[in-house]
Design a protein around this motif. Structure first.
Motif, PDB file in Angstrom:
ATOM      1  N   GLY A  63       0.830  -1.201   0.000  1.00 46.55           N
ATOM      2  CA  GLY A  63       0.000   0.000   0.000  1.00 46.55           C
ATOM      3  C   GLY A  63       0.860   1.246   0.000  1.00 46.55           C
ATOM      4  N   LEU A  64       0.279   2.334  -0.426  1.00 40.82           N
ATOM      5  CA  LEU A  64       1.007   3.594  -0.501  1.00 40.82           C
ATOM      6  C   LEU A  64       1.128   4.248   0.870  1.00 40.82           C
ATOM      7  CD1 LEU A  64      -0.591   4.904  -3.800  1.00 40.82           C
ATOM      8  CD2 LEU A  64       1.792   4.291  -3.459  1.00 40.82           C
ATOM      9  N   PRO A  65       2.089   5.162   1.038  1.00 42.85           N
ATOM     10  CA  PRO A  65       2.210   5.888   2.306  1.00 42.85           C
ATOM     11  C   PRO A  65       0.902   6.602   2.642  1.00 42.85           C
ATOM     12  CG  PRO A  65       4.136   6.282   0.929  1.00 42.85           C
ATOM     13  CD  PRO A  65       3.152   5.538   0.080  1.00 42.85           C
ATOM     14  N   THR A 134       6.169  -0.512   0.643  1.00 44.00           N
ATOM     15  CA  THR A 134       4.991  -0.259  -0.192  1.00 44.00           C
ATOM     16  C   THR A 134       4.675  -1.453  -1.100  1.00 44.00           C
ATOM     17  OG1 THR A 134       6.404   0.880  -1.803  1.00 44.00           O
ATOM     18  CG2 THR A 134       5.247   2.246  -0.170  1.00 44.00           C
ATOM     19  N   ASN A 135       5.713  -2.125  -1.619  1.00 44.16           N
ATOM     20  CA  ASN A 135       5.538  -3.349  -2.425  1.00 44.16           C
ATOM     21  C   ASN A 135       4.476  -3.186  -3.510  1.00 44.16           C
ATOM     22  OD1 ASN A 135       7.452  -5.033  -0.984  1.00 44.16           O
ATOM     23  ND2 ASN A 135       5.992  -5.051   0.706  1.00 44.16           N
ATOM     24  N   ILE A 136       4.599  -2.112  -4.289  1.00 47.83           N
ATOM     25  CA  ILE A 136       3.611  -1.814  -5.322  1.00 47.83           C
ATOM     26  C   ILE A 136       3.790  -2.725  -6.531  1.00 47.83           C
ATOM     27  CG2 ILE A 136       2.734  -0.041  -6.886  1.00 47.83           C
ATOM     28  CD1 ILE A 136       2.056   0.344  -3.921  1.00 47.83           C
ATOM     29  N   ARG A 166      -6.601   4.632  -2.413  1.00 51.80           N
ATOM     30  CA  ARG A 166      -6.258   4.997  -3.794  1.00 51.80           C
ATOM     31  C   ARG A 166      -6.537   6.479  -4.072  1.00 51.80           C
ATOM     32  NH1 ARG A 166      -6.173   0.210  -6.930  1.00 51.80           N
ATOM     33  NH2 ARG A 166      -5.383  -1.428  -5.568  1.00 51.80           N
ATOM     34  N   ASP A 167      -6.746   7.274  -3.031  1.00 45.26           N
ATOM     35  CA  ASP A 167      -7.045   8.704  -3.179  1.00 45.26           C
ATOM     36  C   ASP A 167      -5.768   9.505  -2.966  1.00 45.26           C
ATOM     37  OD1 ASP A 167      -7.832  11.404  -2.757  1.00 45.26           O
ATOM     38  OD2 ASP A 167      -9.855  10.757  -2.206  1.00 45.26           O
ATOM     39  N   ALA A 168      -5.195  10.024  -4.052  1.00 46.29           N
ATOM     40  CA  ALA A 168      -3.900  10.715  -3.967  1.00 46.29           C
ATOM     41  C   ALA A 168      -3.943  11.912  -3.035  1.00 46.29           C
ATOM     42  CB  ALA A 168      -3.457  11.139  -5.367  1.00 46.29           C
ATOM     43  N   ASN A 169      -5.029  12.657  -3.043  1.00 44.48           N
ATOM     44  CA  ASN A 169      -5.121  13.850  -2.202  1.00 44.48           C
ATOM     45  C   ASN A 169      -5.094  13.485  -0.722  1.00 44.48           C
ATOM     46  OD1 ASN A 169      -5.324  15.608  -4.416  1.00 44.48           O
ATOM     47  ND2 ASN A 169      -7.544  15.315  -4.549  1.00 44.48           N
ATOM     48  N   VAL A 170      -5.884  12.491  -0.334  1.00 44.52           N
ATOM     49  CA  VAL A 170      -5.919  12.076   1.073  1.00 44.52           C
ATOM     50  C   VAL A 170      -4.591  11.442   1.481  1.00 44.52           C
ATOM     51  CG1 VAL A 170      -7.087  10.612   2.765  1.00 44.52           C
ATOM     52  CG2 VAL A 170      -8.414  11.754   0.980  1.00 44.52           C
ATOM     53  N   LEU A 171      -4.013  10.620   0.597  1.00 40.94           N
ATOM     54  CA  LEU A 171      -2.732   9.978   0.910  1.00 40.94           C
ATOM     55  C   LEU A 171      -1.636  11.010   1.116  1.00 40.94           C
ATOM     56  CD1 LEU A 171      -2.845   7.020  -1.660  1.00 40.94           C
ATOM     57  CD2 LEU A 171      -3.105   6.853   0.820  1.00 40.94           C
ATOM     58  N   ASP A 182       3.034  14.399  -6.365  1.00 34.94           N
ATOM     59  CA  ASP A 182       3.404  13.865  -7.674  1.00 34.94           C
ATOM     60  C   ASP A 182       3.993  12.463  -7.559  1.00 34.94           C
ATOM     61  OD1 ASP A 182       5.625  15.014  -6.363  1.00 34.94           O
ATOM     62  OD2 ASP A 182       6.738  15.156  -8.248  1.00 34.94           O
ATOM     63  N   VAL A 183       4.697  12.195  -6.474  1.00 34.58           N
ATOM     64  CA  VAL A 183       5.236  10.855  -6.245  1.00 34.58           C
ATOM     65  C   VAL A 183       4.098   9.875  -5.953  1.00 34.58           C
ATOM     66  CG1 VAL A 183       6.717   9.435  -4.775  1.00 34.58           C
ATOM     67  CG2 VAL A 183       7.452  11.732  -5.449  1.00 34.58           C
ATOM     68  N   ILE A 184       3.148  10.310  -5.149  1.00 31.59           N
ATOM     69  CA  ILE A 184       1.989   9.468  -4.833  1.00 31.59           C
ATOM     70  C   ILE A 184       1.231   9.113  -6.108  1.00 31.59           C
ATOM     71  CG2 ILE A 184      -0.249   9.396  -3.687  1.00 31.59           C
ATOM     72  CD1 ILE A 184       1.918   9.153  -1.673  1.00 31.59           C
ATOM     73  N   VAL A 185       0.988  10.103  -6.954  1.00 33.22           N
ATOM     74  CA  VAL A 185       0.256   9.878  -8.202  1.00 33.22           C
ATOM     75  C   VAL A 185       1.015   8.900  -9.097  1.00 33.22           C
ATOM     76  CG1 VAL A 185      -0.549  10.954 -10.340  1.00 33.22           C
ATOM     77  CG2 VAL A 185      -0.941  12.094  -8.151  1.00 33.22           C
TER      78      VAL A 185
END
Length: 494
Positions: A63-65, A134-136, A166-171, A182-185
């Motif tokens: 999962g993402l940060p 993260t293991n993406i 999966r919400d870039a803004n909240v993450l 930009d890294v999250i996206v």
């Protein structure tokens, strides 16, 4: 469906003048679903937890940060605190003052150190190894998956079930390491399912060792009980330049997993087709929420053929019925190049797989006793899952309780649904483990024919087993005292 959720989640005591009175809070379907979606059986199911505390398991966080991984990791550390280690590349960047100081130039070294820490933990048989990265992408997971395979660990991929994963803004707002948007996206674009080679029910190392020893002991006994069986197999073993005692062995397998498994859904190598199969199967809510759950079962016997030594399984847990997506009636493939290429090491490709879709009707009639069950062969092959209030639930239309005069016995052959469930305990040289499933189907056919025709077979009845010899190197061992097993539902990743 919710049998592993702690009862305290559903019940609350209220004060009353009468101590014996207890108010029960009834949750509707939506409330149950909300509670269920935030749970994982390996942190909420007592039976699963008890089993995993005695099992080598690798929790591969994904999962993402900011998605909620750290919350799950902290829970896992508490639940499995007696033998647990967390391996994280982030730890490399924490300085002596406990401050996180990220340096992109050292990211490769951080992951190398993390992988070495995981390898050391597996070598030392730490029971719960948590990979907190993260293991993406698959290439990020592969070093850890390989270590799990090498050391006999069951892999459970753990992804947060938060609404914002999966919400870039909240993450961007929630992650504690100030990872920019930009890294999250960019990482979200790389976020694709990690498709296993197959889904299966996995035994731990201790139980695998015991079942294998039992299988081999009964194989040797059968050779002594039936001289003709020994002659049949000696003829084959001479052709393969091997002793008859070593004809059917795990050491003859091209790939030798450290632990036993029963394949419940074969996918194969990554392709557009198996990605679609994965989505149809794992996308089912019941299937996805059973990942990591302990499913009990029994070894009820062993099958011996010139090609394979298999353990026959019986599952009375309805969860397993929903997981099963193998073809019980698959015929053995002919040895043509086109068909041979479709063979695999998991236990029988399924050309007539049951799709997992909503609003299917089934006419399944299940007969169940305290010890065994049989499903009527005349059922519709549509899945035993239907939609109720937009929730996938297991459907078994009718239970027929046994009468007191019914003989409860594991010695009856199993036909129809789930009859192909097995463990591959050994194969002859040059034989694929997939042949065990085919041989299981063939043995079921032989049993059925002998019952219908009332054929007199060579048999042996002793305190522990009933053995039957069908000729041509085929033999079945029925256990009077089935071997209880505990399995974990997860995937095998190549």
């Amino acid at each position: 469906m919710f049998d592993w959720i702690f009862p305290s989640f559903f019940m609350q005591n209220t004060t009353s003048t009468k101590k014996s009175q207890t108010a029960i809070r009834i949750l509707n379907v939506q409330q149950l679903d909300d509670l269920y979606s935030l749970s994982h059986p390996f942190i909420t199911c007592p039976d699963t937890i008890a089993h995993l505390r005695q099992t080598k398991v690798m929790f591969l966080m994904r999962g993402l940060p900011g998605s909620g991984k750290s919350t799950l990791v902290n829970i896992l550390k508490r639940v499995y605190s007696k033998s647990c280690i967390v391996c994280s590349a982030d730890n490399y960047f924490i300085n002596d003052q406990g401050v996180y100081d990220f340096n992109r130039d050292k990211l490769g070294e951080a992951h190398r150190v993390c992988q070495q820490q995981a390898d050391d933990a597996c070598k030392n048989s730490i029971l719960a190894v948590i990979i907190d990265n993260t293991n993406i992408r698959m290439d990020e997971c592969r070093p850890y998956l390989q270590k799990a395979s090498n050391y006999g660990y069951i892999v459970i991929i753990v992804e947060p079930r938060t609404d914002w994963k999966r919400d870039a803004n909240v993450l961007t707002l929630r992650n504690t390491h100030q990872v920019p948007a930009d890294v999250i996206v960019g990482r979200l674009r790389q976020y694709h399912p990690i498709v296993p080679f197959y889904f299966g029910l996995f035994l731990n190392h201790e139980q695998s060792t015991y079942v294998l020893q039992q299988a081999y002991d009964y194989y040797l006994q059968a050779l002594q009980v039936f001289p003709q069986l020994k002659k049949d197999l000696e003829r084959i073993s001479r052709d393969k330049n091997i002793s008859v005692n070593g004809l059917l062995s795990r050491s003859n397998m091209s790939v030798q997993p450290k632990i036993l498994h029963c394949t419940v859904k074969f996918l194969g190598k990554v392709s557009d087709q198996n990605r679609n199969d994965y989505s149809n199967y794992a996308g089912n809510r019941l299937i996805s929420h059973l990942l990591g759950k302990m499913c009990p079962g029994y070894v009820v016997g062993f099958t011996i053929t010139p090609r394979t030594l298999g353990a026959r399984l019986l599952f009375t847990d309805r969860n397993v019925w929903a997981l099963w997506a193998q073809d019980d009636n698959e015929l053995p493939a002919k040895d043509s190049p086109s068909q041979a290429s479709s063979n695999h090491s998991g236990g029988g490709d399924n050309k007539k797989q049951r799709s997992y879709r909503r609003n299917n009707k089934s006419n399944v009639t299940a007969t169940t006793t305290a010890d065994n069950f049989n499903v009527d062969d005349a059922y519709d092959t549509s899945p035993m899952v239907r939609s109720v209030a937009d929730d996938d639930v297991l459907l078994v239309d009718k239970f027929i309780p046994p009468s007191e005069s019914d003989e409860i016995s594991f010695l009856h052959p199993t036909f129809g649904f789930l009859s192909r469930a097995h463990l591959t305990c050994g194969v002859a040289p040059g034989v694929s483990a997939a042949k065990t499933g085919e041989d299981m189907t063939e043995m079921i056919r032989k049993e059925n024919n002998s019952l219908q025709r009332k054929t007199q077979l060579l048999d042996s009845d002793n305190e522990h087993t009933v053995m039957k010899f069908f000729g041509d190197g085929h033999c079945v061992v029925y256990l009077k005292d089935p071997i209880p097993i505990e399995t974990i539902f997860s995937g095998c990743f190549h």
